[in-house]
Scaffold this motif. Structure first.
Motif, PDB file in Angstrom:
ATOM      1  N   CYS A 287       0.936  -1.261   0.008  1.00 43.53           N
ATOM      2  CA  CYS A 287      -0.030   0.205   0.499  1.00 43.53           C
ATOM      3  C   CYS A 287       0.727   1.394   0.114  1.00 43.53           C
ATOM      4  CB  CYS A 287      -0.997  -0.458   1.146  1.00 43.53           C
ATOM      5  SG  CYS A 287      -1.482   1.419   1.676  1.00 43.53           S
TER       6      CYS A 287
ATOM      7  N   ARG B 103      -0.155   4.019   1.311  1.00 42.33           N
ATOM      8  CA  ARG B 103      -0.170   5.428   2.576  1.00 42.33           C
ATOM      9  C   ARG B 103       1.092   4.777   3.212  1.00 42.33           C
ATOM     10  NH1 ARG B 103      -5.448   6.931   2.995  1.00 42.33           N
ATOM     11  NH2 ARG B 103      -4.075   8.008   5.363  1.00 42.33           N
TER      12      ARG B 103
ATOM     13  N   CYS C 298       1.781   2.009   6.670  1.00 46.36           N
ATOM     14  CA  CYS C 298       0.799   0.418   5.691  1.00 46.36           C
ATOM     15  C   CYS C 298       1.532  -0.580   4.742  1.00 46.36           C
ATOM     16  CB  CYS C 298      -0.975   0.935   4.692  1.00 46.36           C
ATOM     17  SG  CYS C 298      -1.645  -0.372   4.714  1.00 46.36           S
TER      18      CYS C 298
ATOM     19  N   LEU D 118      -3.366   1.388  -3.858  1.00 45.72           N
ATOM     20  CA  LEU D 118      -4.073   0.989  -2.298  1.00 45.72           C
ATOM     21  C   LEU D 118      -4.344  -0.587  -1.207  1.00 45.72           C
ATOM     22  CD1 LEU D 118      -6.475   4.036  -2.898  1.00 45.72           C
ATOM     23  CD2 LEU D 118      -4.020   4.098  -1.544  1.00 45.72           C
ATOM     24  N   CYS D 119      -4.211  -0.601  -0.185  1.00 42.37           N
ATOM     25  CA  CYS D 119      -5.031  -2.359   0.559  1.00 42.37           C
ATOM     26  C   CYS D 119      -6.118  -2.108   0.613  1.00 42.37           C
ATOM     27  CB  CYS D 119      -4.107  -2.329   1.664  1.00 42.37           C
ATOM     28  SG  CYS D 119      -4.519  -1.327   3.110  1.00 42.37           S
TER      29      CYS D 119
ATOM     30  N   GLU E  44      -8.474  -2.214   3.538  1.00 43.73           N
ATOM     31  CA  GLU E  44      -8.767  -0.953   4.020  1.00 43.73           C
ATOM     32  C   GLU E  44      -8.703   0.514   3.594  1.00 43.73           C
ATOM     33  OE1 GLU E  44      -7.723   0.212   8.150  1.00 43.73           O
ATOM     34  OE2 GLU E  44      -7.600  -1.430   7.543  1.00 43.73           O
ATOM     35  N   HIS E  45      -7.735   0.838   2.679  1.00 39.96           N
ATOM     36  CA  HIS E  45      -7.726   1.814   1.968  1.00 39.96           C
ATOM     37  C   HIS E  45      -8.542   2.397   0.691  1.00 39.96           C
ATOM     38  CE1 HIS E  45      -3.872   1.958   5.286  1.00 39.96           C
ATOM     39  NE2 HIS E  45      -4.487   3.141   5.370  1.00 39.96           N
ATOM     40  N   SER E  46      -8.534   1.041   0.021  1.00 39.13           N
ATOM     41  CA  SER E  46      -9.698   1.537  -0.838  1.00 39.13           C
ATOM     42  C   SER E  46     -10.672   1.175  -0.890  1.00 39.13           C
ATOM     43  CB  SER E  46      -9.031   0.110  -2.121  1.00 39.13           C
ATOM     44  OG  SER E  46      -9.600  -1.252  -1.283  1.00 39.13           O
TER      45      SER E  46
ATOM     46  N   ARG F  68     -12.048   2.968   2.687  1.00 37.67           N
ATOM     47  CA  ARG F  68     -12.606   4.124   3.221  1.00 37.67           C
ATOM     48  C   ARG F  68     -11.479   5.484   1.966  1.00 37.67           C
ATOM     49  NH1 ARG F  68      -8.996   2.776   7.778  1.00 37.67           N
ATOM     50  NH2 ARG F  68      -8.158   5.115   7.692  1.00 37.67           N
ATOM     51  N   LEU F  69     -11.705   5.531   1.170  1.00 35.13           N
ATOM     52  CA  LEU F  69     -11.096   6.318  -0.151  1.00 35.13           C
ATOM     53  C   LEU F  69     -12.287   7.816   0.035  1.00 35.13           C
ATOM     54  CD1 LEU F  69      -9.186   7.674  -2.115  1.00 35.13           C
ATOM     55  CD2 LEU F  69     -10.089   6.195  -4.063  1.00 35.13           C
TER      56      LEU F  69
END
Length: 139
Positions: free
Chosen positions: A23, A25, A28, A61-62, A64-66, A68-69
């Protein structure tokens, strides 16, 4: 790799280089599953399946981050789905599957012919126990 002195070993073991893309971020370390890119002319952020190779102006992105984007105010987020990925079954799909299994398990009743013999299926060629041999359908 071998030299005249024997196998060549790496002088410094590397934990930095990984065959799995991570990821983008900060802090991360999870594996990347999606790629984010921006279309500045349209004020659009495009999130799609992980690109085949890393691009300098894209972000990996992982999961989780994808999920919550969010995009800047006034921008639109377009989420592209991967057509090759298996789709998750919906509640309707699972219910249809359960109904099909129930229907297949239900005993089939056949009309009895005079004399106690069962009515023959026109597609049935032969029978052995619970197995039936069926004629190929005509095209």
């Amino acid at each position: 790799m071998e030299s005249r002195r024997g196998p060549v070993k790496s002088a410094v073991p590397s934990n930095v280089v990984s065959p799995v893309r991570r990821c983008s971020r900060t802090a991360c370390g999870r594996p990347a599953v999606a790629t984010l890119t921006y279309v500045y002319a349209d004020s659009t952020a495009v999130l799609g399946p992980l690109a085949t190779y890393a691009e300098p102006h894209c972000y990996d992105l992982c999961a989780e981050h994808s999920e919550r984007l969010t995009a800047p105010r006034g921008w639109e987020v377009v989420r592209l789905t991967d057509a090759s990925a298996p789709a998750r079954p919906s509640g309707d799909d699972l219910e249809a599957l359960a109904n099909a299994v129930r229907e297949a398990a239900r005993p089939q009743e056949r009309a009895a012919e005079p004399g106690g013999a069962r009515a023959a299926d026109p597609a049935e060629v032969g029978r052995r126990g619970h197995l039936r041999v069926l004629r190929s359908p005509e095209p």
